[in-house]
Each structure stands twice: as C-alpha cells, then as structure tokens.
Design a protein around this motif. Structure first.
Motif: not given
Length: 156
Positions: A31-39, A57-60, A65-66, A146-149
């Motif tokens: 679920r990290i994609g819902e929250f992180s501005p980079e992952t 696990f692997k993270g994309h 963010g760019v 991330t935490l605010e989201r």
C-alpha cells in the motif's frame, strides 16, 4: 560523528487510530504507493507474503518524485506487531539505508514516527557530507507527506 550532519532523520505525527490499525497499514508494503511521494509501488518477493523478519520485497521508486525511476530490494529487519516495522534497502549482505515506523499509543490514538538512517560506511558518509542537508530535508518532507496521507485514510 562530530561536525558532519547526522545521516538519519525522523518525523512523528499523532493519528487518531489505535496501534493495531496503524500497524496494519504501515506493515503492508503493497500500500506504500498510496502514501509515499517517492515509492509508488511495492510488492513482496522471494516467497514472502507479509511482514516478518527476513521477508523480502521490492519498491519502485521515483527519486524526488521526478526521477530517476528504479527498483530497490528490501528486507524486513524488525517486525514487532503494533510497535516497530523496519526494513533495510539493499541486498541482505550489503544494506545502504534503513527505513521504519515506531508506534506509541497516546491519548486514544497513536504517535507514529517514520525514520531513516544510512548505514555507517565510508561512501555513504561522503555522500551525506556533500548532499546530506538537501537529502535530509527531502526525506523529512516525504515522511511528513506519507504520514499525513496515512492519517487521512486512518481517520476517515
């Protein structure tokens, strides 16, 4: 470390949800994609299907963010339900940095601290000396976002 900037940082935010609900969210790497501005996505790998020490696990990641965009290999290093979820980035033999979440019950909710720290190896210390202040600010902004989201989802 002396006059060099500390190659670590953290951000804490109170969330009006019990540790069990916060834990379910922070330890679900899918679920990290819902929250992180980079992952923007992550998935369990090598037969892992959930949080436990040694799970892979692997993270994309889209750096800053760019870009550039790349996959990172991660290994869960601390898994204490409703207390701490931490993982290293890199191979099991050579970690580059560590990310995690600490949960502390408070006032009917949870203080959630997201943190990072670089491994104490010479080339990372050199990188941090040159770019640490900038990267540290970027990491702290990203952790706050991330935490605010997460807070917005958990307090719905």
């Amino acid at each position: 470390m002396g006059l060099l900037p500390d190659p670590a940082g953290e951000v804490t935010l109170w969330i009006d949800a019990p540790p069990s609900e916060v834990w379910a969210l922070v330890s679900d790497v899918t679920r990290i994609g819902e929250f992180s501005p980079e992952t923007f996505e992550a998935r369990w790998t090598r037969g892992s299907s959930g949080p436990e020490v040694g799970a892979r696990f692997k993270g994309h990641v889209k750096r800053n963010g760019v870009g550039p965009t790349y996959w990172t290999a991660c290994t869960v290093t601390v898994c204490e339900p409703e207390r701490v979820f931490e993982f290293s980035v890199g191979t099991p033999d050579v970690a580059v940095n560590n990310w995690g979440y600490r949960l502390e019950p408070r006032d009917g909710g949870t203080d959630v601290t997201e943190y990072f720290r670089l491994e104490p190896v010479w080339f990372l210390r050199g990188y941090w000396l040159l770019l640490g202040a900038l990267r540290g600010r970027t990491n702290k902004r990203g952790m706050r976002t991330t935490l605010e989201r997460m807070k917005a989802v958990l307090e719905k």
